[in-house]
Structure formats: C-alpha cells, structure tokens
Design a protein around this motif. Structure first.
Motif, PDB file in Angstrom:
ATOM      1  N   THR A  97     -14.426  -1.327  -3.789  1.00 39.87           N
ATOM      2  CA  THR A  97     -13.677  -2.335  -4.532  1.00 39.87           C
ATOM      3  C   THR A  97     -13.779  -2.083  -6.030  1.00 39.87           C
ATOM      4  O   THR A  97     -14.723  -1.458  -6.516  1.00 39.87           O
TER       5      THR A  97
ATOM      6  N   THR B 205     -16.935  -0.270   2.114  1.00 42.70           N
ATOM      7  CA  THR B 205     -16.012  -1.078   1.327  1.00 42.70           C
ATOM      8  C   THR B 205     -16.051  -0.585  -0.115  1.00 42.70           C
ATOM      9  O   THR B 205     -17.111  -0.569  -0.743  1.00 42.70           O
TER      10      THR B 205
ATOM     11  N   LYS C 134      -8.370   4.483  -2.477  1.00 40.54           N
ATOM     12  CA  LYS C 134      -8.147   4.317  -1.044  1.00 40.54           C
ATOM     13  C   LYS C 134      -8.492   5.595  -0.291  1.00 40.54           C
ATOM     14  O   LYS C 134      -9.144   5.561   0.757  1.00 40.54           O
ATOM     15  N   HIS C 135      -8.070   6.745  -0.829  1.00 36.53           N
ATOM     16  CA  HIS C 135      -8.382   8.014  -0.182  1.00 36.53           C
ATOM     17  C   HIS C 135      -9.891   8.281  -0.198  1.00 36.53           C
ATOM     18  O   HIS C 135     -10.433   8.849   0.756  1.00 36.53           O
TER      19      HIS C 135
ATOM     20  N   ASP D 227       0.880   4.023  -2.974  1.00 36.98           N
ATOM     21  CA  ASP D 227       0.604   5.427  -2.675  1.00 36.98           C
ATOM     22  C   ASP D 227       1.728   6.327  -3.171  1.00 36.98           C
ATOM     23  O   ASP D 227       1.487   7.389  -3.760  1.00 36.98           O
TER      24      ASP D 227
ATOM     25  N   GLU E  93     -12.247   6.050  -0.057  1.00 42.70           N
ATOM     26  CA  GLU E  93     -12.845   5.205   0.984  1.00 42.70           C
ATOM     27  C   GLU E  93     -12.668   5.849   2.353  1.00 42.70           C
ATOM     28  O   GLU E  93     -13.593   5.847   3.180  1.00 42.70           O
ATOM     29  N   LYS E  94     -11.488   6.412   2.612  1.00 39.07           N
ATOM     30  CA  LYS E  94     -11.236   7.076   3.893  1.00 39.07           C
ATOM     31  C   LYS E  94     -12.142   8.283   4.058  1.00 39.07           C
ATOM     32  O   LYS E  94     -12.689   8.521   5.144  1.00 39.07           O
TER      33      LYS E  94
ATOM     34  N   ASN F 229       0.824  -1.207   0.000  1.00 39.52           N
ATOM     35  CA  ASN F 229       0.000   0.000   0.000  1.00 39.52           C
ATOM     36  C   ASN F 229       0.860   1.259   0.000  1.00 39.52           C
ATOM     37  O   ASN F 229       0.549   2.237  -0.700  1.00 39.52           O
TER      38      ASN F 229
ATOM     39  N   SER G  11      -5.492   3.360  -7.712  1.00 40.90           N
ATOM     40  CA  SER G  11      -5.772   2.708  -6.430  1.00 40.90           C
ATOM     41  C   SER G  11      -5.535   3.650  -5.259  1.00 40.90           C
ATOM     42  O   SER G  11      -6.188   3.548  -4.211  1.00 40.90           O
ATOM     43  N   ASN G  12      -4.594   4.579  -5.408  1.00 46.83           N
ATOM     44  CA  ASN G  12      -4.326   5.540  -4.350  1.00 46.83           C
ATOM     45  C   ASN G  12      -5.536   6.441  -4.118  1.00 46.83           C
ATOM     46  O   ASN G  12      -5.958   6.673  -2.981  1.00 46.83           O
TER      47      ASN G  12
END
Length: 762
Positions: free
Chosen positions: A407, A405, A389-390, A316, A392-393, A312, A385-386
């Motif tokens: 995906t 979640t 991920k951000h 990132d 989702e946060k 990860n 993907s970075n």
C-alpha cells in the motif's frame, strides 16, 4: 447598657464557635509551617520516593490545599493500600500501609488460550505492586480475551493468597465454558436472494457439526461489522446501487452459549449500465483505444466489481503509455426512473508523488533483500501504481507468504509517499507424497522434501526419494535465484536412479547424473533457461524373453546434453492461476561428447479461464519430436505417455510396443502429443472446507518408434480418458485424487484407474 451586653455575648459566641471548629479540624489558617516530615509504616519503599510523591519541603510554609494534594498523590501512586497525615506541632507525620508485591501470577482452567497469551495482556506481574484496581482490570481483560475467542460464557474468578513479607500470589480461576456459537442468522427484507446465498457472501456462519476446522461459527463483533461491508459489496456487485443495511443485531441467549443474528435489509432496484464515457485532460490521449479495455457495455447489469476492474485496467494501460501520475475517478449518474447508471471515467493528472521510503513488516525469517529485489520501485522513483501492483504480484509468486499487501502511505512531505509492504510468512518447507495404483504395477510412492526459502535467502533446496516396483530414485539439488547478486538463477541437481523396467521394458537401468542450470528474464513475462546434463547409463538384468529390439540396445552409454527453454508466462499467478496463459518451447541437444546423439524439440502451453471466483477451466497441450543425429536413438530416451501426462493409463502405459515379447515391451516413440481439458468447481460443501471437484478429459498418442518388423505395434491412434477428481486444500496440505476411465485405447496399453498426490508445508 443592654446593647453592649448583647454585642459582647455575640463576640463571645463567635470566639467559642471558632475554637470548636478548629478543634474539629474543619478550618485552618491560610498556611502552615512544616519544620520536618516523618514517615512511618514503610518497609520496602524508600523515604526519598515518598517525599518525591508528596512534593512538600521541610522548613517552608504550605497551604492546606497543598497538604490535601500530597495525600491524594500518595493514593494515586498505587504504592499504598492506606495513607494518612498527622500534624504534631511543626512536624508532619505520614502514616502509610504499603500495597503488597506480586509473588507470582497463576492462571488455572485455561485450555483455549495459553498462559503466554493471557499473561502478556495483564498488568499484574511478578515483582510488580498489587492493587485492587489492577486486579479488577486484569480480570476484565481475561474476560474480554475469551469473548474475542467466542467464549461469552467464560467466568473468571480472581483469588488472592497472602504470603510472608507482604507478598501475594494472584490466581485467576477460569471456567471457559463452551464457545458461544451463532445458532441462526436471519435476513429480513431479502427478496432477490435466498438466505443461504446471503450467508455464503458473509464470513460469519451458522454452527454446524462439520465446522471444526474454523471459528467462523463463533460470534465476533468485529466480524459482524465486516459482514455488513461484505453484504454491501455483494449487492453492489449484482447491480443493487440503492442497497442499505437498516440494522444488524446480535442477541445473546440467557445461558450465554448461543447468538442469534438478524440483518434487516433494503435491497432497492437493480440497475443496468447506461452510457459509458471516458473524459481526459491529457492532450493527444486516444480515449477510443482506452474504451476498448472496458470489459462491459451499455445494457449490462451494473457491477461495482467490474468498475473496480476497469479502473485497474485503465491505470495499467496508462502506465504502459508513460502516464505515471494519473487519477481516475468513476462518476456515476443515476437514473432512478429507468434504473440506469451512466458511467464517466474521468482521467486527470494526479499529483506528482515520489517514493520516500519502503518499509517491510512481518518478515521474521525472510531477508529484506529477498523481498526488495522483486520490487519494480525504489526510493526516489516516481510513484507508479502499475509497478506497485506488479511488485505485489512478484512477491506473491515467490510462494513464501500467506498474505502480501502493498500500500501507499502518506509521508510528512506532501510530494512524497511511503510504500508499506505487510506480509504474513508461510511455512516454506514442503514434504510431498505422491502415488497411484496401477493395474499392472500396484502401488507407486514418491516422497520429496523441499525448502523453498533456505536460510531465509530465497534459495531452493530439494531432496527426493521415489520408490515403486519399477523405479527407485534419489536426488539432491540447490538453486540460487539471484546468483552473484543479479537477477540470474543458477543451481544444480545430483541424482541416482534405478529403474526395474519390467512394466514398460524387460531390463533394469541404473543412472547417475549431474545437471547444472542457469536462467534469467528476457522481459517482464519472457524467461530463458539453460540446462547442462551429464550422466552415465547402465542397462543390466536383461531378461531372456525381452524384445529383440531391447537386446540390441547398447548396455552402457554416456549422455552429455544441453537444453534450452523459452517460457512466455501471462498467468495471473504462478502459484494458483485462474486466468491467463503460458507457452513454453524447449530444445535438447545431446552430442557435446558422450555416446548419445539426438535432438528433442517440444512445445507446450496452457490457458486458464475463470467463469467466476470458483469455476476455473484449464486447457493444456504438448507436442514433441525427436531426431537421431547420425545414430539410432535408444529406447530409453524416446517418448512414452501415462500417469500424470495421460490419466487413465499407467506411467509408460502408452507407447509403441513389441507384440510378441512376454511383457509386451514398450519401444518408445519419436513423436508424441497430449492434451487436457479440466474444469474445477465447487461441490456444495462450505468454502471453509477447501474442497473442490474437477472433471477432465485427456487425450494423447505416441508413435514412430522407427523399429521394423511384424511384431512392432506402432499407431497414431488417439488414446483418451475421462474422469473426475477431488482437490482438497486440507489443513495439512493439498490433496489431489483422480479417477479416470479410458474411452479410447489399444489392447496393449496399460491402464491405471486411480492417481493421487499429497503435499504438506513444514
């Protein structure tokens, strides 16, 4: 002549045999002409429906196989309890006995599972055709649902009550029995870890009296499979790369009330990390700089968790460098003899994938726009993907959802992918209770209601009431996080406060005010907030024995101020942080009209460090300084400490004071600092209790009142306290209790031993 007689006899015998077989119905001609079809016995079912089932046409020739199939079709339709075919000349008569119709379905004896849940799984329903097959299937389905609930001893008995007009009532009599619990979990082959340690790693638990808040001690076959994966993950995180689960067996006792579970393990040897390399196909990529991001080194114990974390981190970092399409695969080379694992992170150019669609599932209350505006990706963008991920946060930080979640899903087009966002909504209404007990002031109470997702649009609605002997406060506010459809927060607060300040001052104070706020993001982690406040302030009921400094204060004043706040936030979560830090700088300027003129500057920060998933160290500090602008500042506007800001002391309990006034009135200070160190940790109770312990130390001081005279006590001496507390994520909300003891104080300071707070989601 004799031969002729023999042959003739055989011919006669053959015709007799054929005649007999035909009379018994055992043989038929190749085809039969059916001139008409008659149906007898049907009451509800139309003749056309039956004819459509048999697929025979009057006036045509039909084979015996077609007639037999017609009979099979009648039974397969599920409409008839019995059916037979009768041939009369060229007519075919169909005799049917219709299956009854379900009048009602009743479930009795069910407490653990509601009628709504059970009936939703049944085939038999009112006005549907009743069949014995459906009855058996539904009986088994109810039994299966109770097994999923952990009631393996449940017995379901069906009963059929006949009614008029060929209708029936279907009754399922349920004897639920006790939940089938897990009595004991055995581990065979574990040498490195104790049974209690391994049990803490899996979700299934042995039954105990205190596990009434959870169903983890009831048996679930799906959970058992999940436990096997948890065990593998646990051993891989601790370096046992050869770990295997030989078997996982669940045995049910004869009375069907308890399970015994046995895991047979082969631990293998523990591995250390050997050589670490990063290989890349990208020209100009500095792998040496990337290697500094790896959180482990050669000689450390191998952990699969650290490898996943490294992946990860590398993704990132590469994303921030502009490499949107990357594929990183960790290649492990095992040295069995030396028990070493060499790791090579291979960075390759991944396929160029673009986002096809973004689907949101589970948001029953929250508008799609509230979730989509937190995304850093949109349809048609290159997949990153970075950014995923951000995103989702950001959605998690809204605080509206129990589970989020995000995906990537394949689509019909190989160079496009779908983004699937699955959420589980949480209750966003919050009713909070706060309070404490002061040696000087007795009980303190604070009640607040907030709806953080008002109308499902992410708006924050607030109503608050604070009541104690020294303060009564009423407030109402609303904040729109995306004002005018932009990433611009705007809102207001209206409030009224009455302070009976005999604890920290010998007067009462009435405040009426309005605050307008506006905030926005300057960058991913940097935000800016502006607040304008206008309020009227009236001081009355001044006590005769009040400090002369208080008596010299103006009785009525008007505040018109603007406050600016910059916040840099790098915490892993705004809701429940465990790592990262935040820094905030605020400036309040009073003097845009009104009678009060001053400048307040404050800087604060906090840092979170996680020793493990359960041990979190939090450090925080604040410093503030106040300057009067051509006028002497009011005591009510100066700094004081206590309560939440300095545990062990009552609110306003730390301040410069008038030593000779009866109540040792607080005079407030123009400077202050405070700091805290708190460690939260498990206290040995099962994780499902949600109870943690905390130990802390607080330190702080307030000084520089600018009041002159021998009666003024004004000292920079640090005040300090130590204590412990309990943090409980109870089923109805988080509960916090702190007990503090002062270890450094002035004799004029006011102490408060217990501080508690409670909130619940609605």
């Amino acid at each position: 002549m004799r031969g002729f007689v023999i042959v003739n006899s055989r011919i006669r015998f053959f015709f007799v045999f054929v005649f007999l077989m035909m009379s018994e119905g055992k043989i038929s001609f190749a085809s039969t002409l059916i001139q008409n079809i008659q149906i007898q016995g049907n009451q509800r079912i139309e003749k056309e429906t039956i004819l459509a089932q048999i697929d025979l046409i009057p006036g045509k020739m039909h084979s015996q196989e077609e007639i037999d199939q017609a009979l099979k079709n009648l039974f397969a339709s599920g409409l008839f309890a019995d059916a037979r075919l009768e041939s009369k000349g060229s007519s075919l008569i169909i005799h049917v006995k219709e299956n009854p119709i379900v009048n009602q379905v009743v479930i009795e004896g069910n407490d653990k599972l509601s009628d709504e849940i059970l009936k939703g799984e049944l085939q038999l329903r009112p006005r549907q055709v009743y069949t014995l097959t459906r009855l058996r299937n539904d009986t088994q389905r109810i039994q299966d649902l109770y097994r999923l609930k952990g009631h393996f001893a449940a017995v379901v008995t069906p009963q059929i009550i006949k009614r008029e007009q060929n209708r029936v009532d279907v009754v399922f009599d349920v004897k639920e029995g006790l939940a089938t619990v897990v009595r004991k979990i055995f581990f065979i082959g574990n040498k490195k870890f104790s049974e209690s340690k391994l049990e803490s790693a899996i979700q299934t638990k042995e039954t105990r009296w205190y596990r009434f808040f959870t169903a983890d001690d009831t048996f679930d076959s799906d959970r058992l499979a999940y436990d096997k994966e948890l065990l593998r993950k646990f051993y891989l995180e601790h370096g046992y790369a050869d770990f295997q689960i030989k078997s996982a067996v669940a045995e049910l006792t004869p009375d069907r009330e308890e399970f015994f579970i046995t895991f047979t393990l082969e631990e293998g040897e523990r591995y250390q990390i050997g050589d670490i390399k990063i290989s890349s196909d990208f020209k100009g990529l500095d792998t040496t700089t990337l290697a500094k991001k790896i959180p482990f080194a050669s000689g450390d114990w191998y952990s699969n968790k650290d490898v996943e974390k490294t992946l990860n981190l590398l993704v990132d970092e590469l994303g921030s460098l502009g490499y949107a399409f990357v594929d990183i695969q960790p290649q492990l080379q095992k040295n069995i003899h030396k028990h070493l694992l060499d790791i090579n992170f291979i960075i390759q150019e991944g396929p160029k994938v673009y986002i096809n669609s973004i689907d949101i599932i589970g948001n029953d209350r929250t508008d799609d726009d509230v979730i989509r505006r937190e995304l850093e990706l949109d349809e048609g963008d290159a997949f990153n993907s970075n950014k995923m991920k951000h995103s989702e946060k950001r959605i998690k930080d809204l605080g509206f959802f129990k589970k989020v979640t995000v995906t990537k899903q394949p689509s019909d087009n190989p160079d496009k992918a779908d983004i699937k966002i699955e959420i589980e909504e949480d209750r966003t209404g919050e009713l909070s209770f706060g309070g404490g007990f002061s040696t000087a002031d007795g009980p303190l109470a604070d009640i607040r209601f907030a709806e953080h997702n008002f109308r499902g649009k992410g708006q924050d609605l607030r109503v608050g009431v604070t009541y104690s002997k020294r303060r009564q406060e009423y407030s109402f506010g609303l904040t729109e996080p995306y004002f005018l459809g932009r990433e611009l927060m705007a809102g207001f607060d209206v409030y009224r406060m009455t302070r009976t300040r005999y604890q920290d001052a010998s007067y009462d104070q009435q405040i009426h005010g309005l605050s307008l706020l506006m905030g926005y993001m300057l960058s991913e982690n940097l935000s800016q907030l502006w607040t304008y406040t206008i309020q009227s302030d009236k001081v009355d009921h001044l006590r005769k024995n009040a400090s002369r400094f208080i008596q010299a204060q103006p009785r009525n004043s008007t505040l018109s101020s603007i406050t600016h706040t910059l916040t840099y936030d790098r915490r892993d979560s705004k809701i429940d942080p465990t790592t990262g830090y935040s820094i905030s700088l605020s400036n309040e300027f009073a003097g845009l009209g009104g009678t009060l003129k001053y400048l307040k500057n404050q800087i604060s920060g906090s840092h979170f460090y996680s020793f493990s998933d359960e041990w979190v160290l939090e450090t925080s500090a604040r410093y503030g300084i106040m300057v009067g602008l051509g006028k002497k500042t009011r005591i009510a506007d100066r700094y004081i400490l206590g309560g939440d800001t300095l545990r062990g002391f009552s609110p306003g309990g730390v301040s410069p004071r008038d030593k000779i006034s009866k109540d040792k009135d607080a005079l407030g200070g123009h400077q202050f600092y405070s700091g805290s160190v708190e460690l939260s940790f498990p206290i040995g109770l099962p994780n499902e209790f949600g109870v943690k312990g905390a130990t802390f130390t607080d330190v702080g001081s307030v000084w520089h009142s600018k009041e002159k005279g021998p009666e003024v006590f004004d000292s920079r001496k640090p005040r300090a306290s130590v204590g412990f507390g309990v943090r409980w994520k109870s089923p109805i909300g988080p509960l916090r209790i702190d007990i503090a003891k002062t270890i450094s104080k002035n004799k004029l300071d006011e102490k408060q031993v217990v501080l508690f707070g409670f909130s619940t989601r609605l």
